[in-house]
Design an enzyme around this catalytic site. Structure first.
Site, PDB file in Angstrom:
ATOM      1  N   GLU A 182      88.426  -2.020  19.628  1.00  0.00           N
ATOM      2  CA  GLU A 182      87.132  -2.628  18.775  1.00  0.00           C
ATOM      3  C   GLU A 182      87.100  -4.123  18.754  1.00  0.00           C
ATOM      4  O   GLU A 182      86.646  -4.616  17.964  1.00  0.00           O
ATOM      5  CB  GLU A 182      86.653  -1.889  17.711  1.00  0.00           C
ATOM      6  CG  GLU A 182      86.781  -0.387  17.968  1.00  0.00           C
ATOM      7  CD  GLU A 182      85.819   0.274  18.886  1.00  0.00           C
ATOM      8  OE1 GLU A 182      85.009  -0.460  19.389  1.00  0.00           O
ATOM      9  OE2 GLU A 182      86.139   1.252  19.437  1.00  0.00           O
ATOM     10  N   GLY A 183      87.814  -5.033  19.790  1.00  0.00           N
ATOM     11  CA  GLY A 183      87.941  -6.373  19.518  1.00  0.00           C
ATOM     12  C   GLY A 183      89.522  -6.591  18.688  1.00  0.00           C
ATOM     13  O   GLY A 183      89.522  -6.320  17.602  1.00  0.00           O
TER      14      GLY A 183
END
Length: 595
Positions: A443-444
């Site tokens: 998620e990053g």
């Protein structure tokens, strides 16, 4: 096998005493009937489900993993996962904070976050299945057409169908502008998607009857880069108008990733072969729509590490009280036993208190952020909605990165409490460490979160959001500055606030001359800001606990934890600030050929 007890008392303290959420809800018509008793009842039942139904599955999922039938492309989840998911659906847990218009219960998001903290403590791998569905629900709720909402939201709300997001491709991870999946328009207004995705969590499984994939792809005439990305909804089975399931769509799991942790969750390689799809939002505006799901996921990943921090701490404490090893340096503490329990040793306490402080600080930040999300969505006051949204934008990368960094630190420390036994699978501690490591990546990555915080959320708006949060810190410092009992908390908080302001200004000037200065300082900067937020929230908790410490041992323990944090963890900021100021030159000076 590890044990888990839901931390209801601390949750209630944060919700009712620090945040006073019931009073906040009174000003929101859609939540005005949510009182203290309702909140506590939901928390208690959620805790029972997490501890009694889900937690026993965590070691099972780690041992068994998921199995792919390559001929049918179907995935079988570990023993007990499907039955637990059915209980989740029957209990209405997936609908907790969803819109009543689509079958949801309409309860505040902060309650949903409490549920997910407990579920993640019980089993992160299992919890990822319904957790991703909630993100897909949020995305379609915000950007779907009326037809898409009517077709998909009731099923996602109930949990009968699950959801995923399909972003990453073999040649591109964070840089989504490089993605190649193609979307071909069809005469009926639909699209056919062709391409490959990897690292798709919960991308195929046997828990729900249908899986709703949200997929990023390119239209034929799309401009290059991230400005040419569109978002599509691609169901595993094509739903009919009455929500019954039709033909199998052309989207398949071609392989399962063999991973370091979260074995119970199916991390899939996905192939799209002319898969039927419908457009979500506007053409070439897919990233804006997907960011609804991505931001929800970033808050959710923070909750994953918070859950792991709490359960690791609980098991490490139980072990430290029981394990006998040597005598205390200051003399025997258990003279009737052959040795003292290891909890008497200072460094064991350091490890335990590190995990405890990061759990309690993380819980306060997660709930504060969730309440901001409730205010941004449900407040009747436009100024309050806007302020909450701006503060949440600032805090989202901190929730994701600071809590997951801390989760890695805390689970590792808790493993260390067990000594050699921590490295052995039967105790369960090494699984917490392995599971925690992914949260810093997906998620990053946390570096991406740090760049987002410093580059976009702070320097990008000339510090407006940071000033908004800083005003809250200053207001609290001014209120408590004359309180002698609060000086041990207020003084370091005020000092760090001033240092963050100076550091931000300095980095801003450097960035004008060389953008690499942002990349060099960002990770350290985010961690400094994380400590600023923790120090603020801990100081607010200390103010409450000081007045009640004679009433209840809970408050005395709270004060002891907070004092440990200010004495032993907050001083890390001095090193981080010095490192951030050292600039890009030490990183970029070496010629690439010399690496």
């Amino acid at each position: 096998m590890p044990q888990y007890t839901p931390p209801l008392r601390d949750m209630q303290f944060v919700l009712h005493e620090m945040l006073q959420v019931a009073d906040v809800f009174q000003a929101m018509p859609r939540h005005a009937d949510v009182d203290v008793d309702t909140i506590n009842a939901v928390l208690e039942e959620a805790g029972k489900f997490a501890a009694q139904v889900v937690a026993p599955l965590n070691p099972v999922g780690d041992r068994e993993g998921c199995k792919l039938d390559k001929e049918t492309h179907e995935v079988r989840t570990p023993s007990g996962f499907k039955a637990a998911y059915q209980q989740f659906v029957e209990g209405g847990w997936g609908a907790l904070s969803c819109d009543p218009e689509h079958g949801g219960q309409g309860l505040p998001i902060v309650l949903n976050q409490c549920l997910y903290e407990m579920l993640n403590s019980a089993s992160q791998a299992w919890t990822m299945y319904p957790g991703l569905s909630h993100g897909a629900y949020e995305c379609l709720h915000a950007h779907g057409t009326e037809e898409q909402k009517a077709l998909y939201l009731p099923k996602l709300t109930s949990g009968e169908w699950s959801g995923t997001m399909c972003l990453t491709e073999p040649h591109c991870g964070t840089d989504l502008g490089l993605l190649r999946t193609k979307a071909e328009p069809q005469p009926d207004g639909s699209y056919r998607l062709t391409g490959q995705k990897i690292f798709i969590s919960a991308g195929e499984h046997d828990l729900a009857e249908n899986i709703v994939h949200l997929v990023l792809a390119r239209l034929p005439d799309a401009p290059p880069g991230s400005k040419g990305i569109s978002l599509f909804v691609v169901p595993k089975f094509l739903p009919q108008a009455d929500s019954s399931l039709g033909a199998r769509n052309g989207i398949f799991c071609s392989a399962l990733e063999h991973k370091m942790g979260i074995h119970g969750n199916a991390t899939c390689q996905i192939v799209l072969e002319g898969a039927h799809a419908t457009l979500v939002g506007e053409p070439n505006q897919g990233l804006q729509a997907m960011f609804v799901m991505m931001n929800a996921a970033r808050l959710g990943v923070g909750m994953q590490s918070l859950g792991l921090t709490e359960v690791a701490y609980q098991n490490a404490v139980a072990y430290a009280k029981d394990r006998l090893q040597m005598r205390a340096l200051s003399g025997p503490k258990a003279p009737d036993k052959p040795a003292d329990p290891i909890i008497v040793h200072p460094d064991v306490r350091r490890m335990l208190l590190t995990a405890r402080a990061y759990a309690e600080g993380g819980r306060a930040l997660a709930m504060y952020s969730a309440l901001l999300l409730d205010q941004a969505h449900a407040s009747e006051d436009e100024d309050e909605r806007n302020e909450a949204a701006e503060l949440l934008a600032l805090l989202t990368p901190i929730v994701k990165a600071f809590l997951t960094d801390n989760g890695w630190i805390a689970t590792s420390e808790c493993l260390g409490v067990f000594g050699g036994h921590g490295y052995i699978a039967e105790w369960g501690m090494e699984q917490f460490v392995r599971d925690a490591r992914i949260n810093m990546i997906y998620e990053g990555t946390n570096t991406i979160q740090a760049l987002d915080l410093l580059g976009r959320k702070v320097l990008g708006d000339n510090g407006a959001r940071l000033k908004l949060f800083g005003a809250k810190v200053r207001e609290f410092v001014e209120e408590e500055g004359v309180n002698e009992a609060m000086q041990e908390f207020v003084n370091p908080l005020a000092d760090l606030g001033d240092k963050v302001t100076k550091l931000t200004t300095e980095l801003g000037f450097k960035a004008f001359q060389n953008r690499d200065e942002v990349g060099a300082a960002a990770v350290d900067y985010l961690r400094v800001c994380g400590h600023l937020v923790f120090a603020y929230l801990f100081a607010k908790q200390a103010r409450i606990a000081l007045d009640k410490q004679e009433q209840d041992a809970f408050y005395r323990a709270k004060l002891a934890t907070i004092r440990f944090y200010f004495a032993k963890l907050l001083p890390e900021t001095a090193m981080l600030i010095r490192r951030a100021r050292s600039g890009a030159q030490p990183l970029m000076a070496m010629d690439e050929a010399l690496f």
